[in-house]
Motif scaffolding. Structure first.
Motif, PDB file in Angstrom:
ATOM      1  N   ALA A 293      92.850 117.299  52.923  1.00  0.00           N
ATOM      2  CA  ALA A 293      92.808 117.812  53.801  1.00  0.00           C
ATOM      3  C   ALA A 293      93.517 117.054  55.053  1.00  0.00           C
ATOM      4  O   ALA A 293      93.676 116.214  55.147  1.00  0.00           O
ATOM      5  CB  ALA A 293      90.956 117.836  54.198  1.00  0.00           C
TER       6      ALA A 293
ATOM      7  N   GLU B  10     100.475 121.896  54.911  1.00  0.00           N
ATOM      8  CA  GLU B  10      99.873 122.470  53.818  1.00  0.00           C
ATOM      9  C   GLU B  10     100.489 122.976  52.700  1.00  0.00           C
ATOM     10  O   GLU B  10     100.101 124.315  53.318  1.00  0.00           O
ATOM     11  CB  GLU B  10      98.066 121.578  53.006  1.00  0.00           C
TER      12      GLU B  10
ATOM     13  N   ASN C  59      91.861 112.287  49.739  1.00  0.00           N
ATOM     14  CA  ASN C  59      91.811 112.978  50.307  1.00  0.00           C
ATOM     15  C   ASN C  59      92.463 113.694  50.837  1.00  0.00           C
ATOM     16  O   ASN C  59      93.160 113.416  51.485  1.00  0.00           O
ATOM     17  CB  ASN C  59      90.053 113.360  51.537  1.00  0.00           C
TER      18      ASN C  59
END
Length: 88
Positions: free
Chosen positions: A19, A34, A17
């Motif tokens: 995120a 990101e 993950n």
């Protein structure tokens, strides 16, 4: 500074993950950013890779601008870049 075992755990977590909100919860002492791999300079080399992401270390130690680094000792954060699919 980012310890090698922390970088290993982070890489494994990014594979599951990526995120940033999730990563911040898992690694509260680190700063995350990101972007797409297209946003990273071509000459930059990631310190780690997963199937879908490239991981770079960021240093803010110079007291001025943030910069990509290969030094885990100088790192103050992590940049997670999503890979872009090759278009043929």
């Amino acid at each position: 500074m980012i310890a090698a075992d922390t970088l290993d755990a982070l890489t494994a977590e990014v594979a599951v993950n990526a995120a940033v909100a999730h990563l911040r919860g898992c690694f509260p002492g680190l700063h995350f950013t990101e972007c797409s791999e297209d946003d990273v300079p071509v000459r930059a080399t990631p310190v780690r890779e997963t199937t879908d992401h490239l991981i770079y270390l960021v240093s803010g130690a110079s007291g001025h601008c943030l910069a990509l680094t290969h030094s885990a000792d100088a790192a103050t954060g992590v940049l997670v870049a999503s890979r872009v699919a090759d278009e043929d």
